[in-house]
Write a protein that holds these residues in place. Structure first.
Motif: not given
Length: 435
Positions: A208-213
């Motif tokens: 999730p953190a890697e793809n939140a952008d």
């Protein structure tokens, strides 16, 4: 890990799954260095239950099942009018067996199910047997107005590897003559079905953190780096999930099957991360007791195999005294006479359409079990006797909006290819999770 183009590998793989197609599959083969064993020549050892995944999935140090990281949902409509033909059934089964020969049945290989909606079964006289509780989808809260999904079928494809879900999808569409070194049959789902929707997603620590952008509705810099889901906390604790036994249909011609509910929930987490503090997030996700007593560390791995909701006060007392109740606290009230949860969650996050969302996929013996669980989550009874609002301070309801709902029957494996509504075959009762 970042490649020479400066793109984090895992972000690239998630994006490739979201985009789909032969080019994305080819790109994954070049970027994802994995060696997935092929499936067996003889598939007769596969379990009778399509949904029997847990025996081939890893577990963490506490015995919680670790879900496959990459997912694709293909929504399908049968292209022929009337009842399916035996020829079409053979085509579907041949196509499904083709990808099962290509990849081993495991989290690192391939796991899949094929399910059917009430609309599909309308083509048969007499309808489904009484042993199958498959209601039509409907709104399940006074504050929601979802679109109702009524395609004939859904295929759920899951793997830890992006190339496996993409390769499987392309083969099932008839676009791959060879998959993982295994020749594919001259049969595809698209010989019989039309793909009417495609949904994708991911779950797992850090994804999730890697793809939140890439997603609207979530502050990208606030998602914890170790969180498996956008809201920052672990889910799927063993003792808070129904077992595969509990969700399996136990009698009638669809013995060994289950029912499946799929919701698409849009997330708006700007307040969750920018205005709510850690105490509020813990109280709303779990319960105020956990927040008051620092029960949760990080994403919640320290909780072990349970969200420890039994430590919380009764929901009604918490609502009156604290003015807030937790999501897990409410949901835990939906249990059977043996104190088992009613549903088995296999949901995952998504950035489809550029918005942060959750595909809430739940398995249960009958759709009524999901409806009862959702009613407990709504907390309507709590709002009637406290200052807790219909959505505000009522678990996580104010941060999610239900956009779509659909209900499906996941037949036993022997009936997964265009099943009749009243099978007369030799489906046998299944009583063990590994069956």
């Amino acid at each position: 890990m970042t490649d020479s183009r400066g793109i984090p590998r895992r972000s690239f793989l998630r994006s490739a799954v979201a985009i789909g197609g032969a080019a994305a599959f080819s790109a994954c083969l070049g970027r994802e260095e994995v060696d997935v064993p092929t499936g067996p020549d003889d598939l007769s050892s596969f379990p009778k239950r399509q949904h029997a995944w847990n025996d081939v999935l890893p577990t963490d140090d506490h015995g919680n099942v670790v879900a496959p990281r990459h997912r694709v949902l293909l929504y399908l409509n049968y292209t022929q009018r009337g009842q399916p033909t035996e020829k079409d059934r053979t085509t579907i089964e041949t196509a499904l067996e083709g990808v099962e020969h290509a990849y081993e049945r495991s989290g690192n290989g391939l796991l899949l199910t094929m399910s059917y909606s009430p609309a599909y079964f309308d083509r048969f006289d007499g309808g489904l047997p009484e042993s199958v509780d498959l209601q039509r989808p409907e709104a399940l809260a006074p504050f929601e107005n979802p679109e109702l999904d009524t395609p004939d079928a859904v295929v759920h494809i899951a793997s830890n590897h992006a190339q496996v879900v993409l390769g499987t999808e392309e083969a099932l569409k008839g676009n791959q003559s060879t998959l993982n070194g295994v020749d594919q049959p001259d049969a595809s789902l698209t010989d019989v079905f039309k793909v009417v929707d495609r949904r994708t997603g991911f779950v797992g620590d850090g994804l999730p953190a890697e793809n939140a952008d890439d997603a609207e509705g979530i502050p990208a810099d606030k998602v914890p780096e170790d969180a498996p889901l956008f809201m920052g906390f672990k889910s799927g604790f063993k003792k808070n999930q129904a077992s595969e036994d509990r969700v399996t249909i136990q009698s009638g011609p669809f013995t060994g099957g289950t029912t499946q509910h799929i919701s698409k929930l849009r997330l708006n987490l700007n307040q969750w991360y920018n205005q709510d503090d850690r105490w509020q997030r813990e109280a709303k996700m779990f319960c105020p007791y956990h927040a008051e007593n620092d029960v949760i560390e990080g994403a919640g791995d320290n909780l072990g195999d349970s969200s420890k909701i039994d430590d919380c006060q009764p929901t009604d007392e918490t609502a009156r005294e604290m003015g807030v109740v937790g999501h897990s606290q409410k949901s835990a009230r939906a249990r059977d006479d043996d104190d088992s949860p009613l549903i088995l969650r296999r949901d995952f996050d998504s950035t489809d359409g550029g918005t942060a969302s959750l595909h809430f996929l739940a398995l249960q013996r009958g759709i009524t079990d999901f409806v009862d669980t959702r009613e407990a989550m709504n907390g309507t009874d709590v709002t009637e006797q406290s200052a807790v609002g219909q959505r505000n301070n009522n678990g996580i309801l104010q941060y999610i909006r239900t956009e779509r709902r659909g209900n499906f029957l996941v037949p036993p494996r022997s009936l997964r290819a265009l099943p009749p509504a009243q099978p007369t075959g030799d489906a046998q009762e299944v009583t063990h999770e590994s069956s």
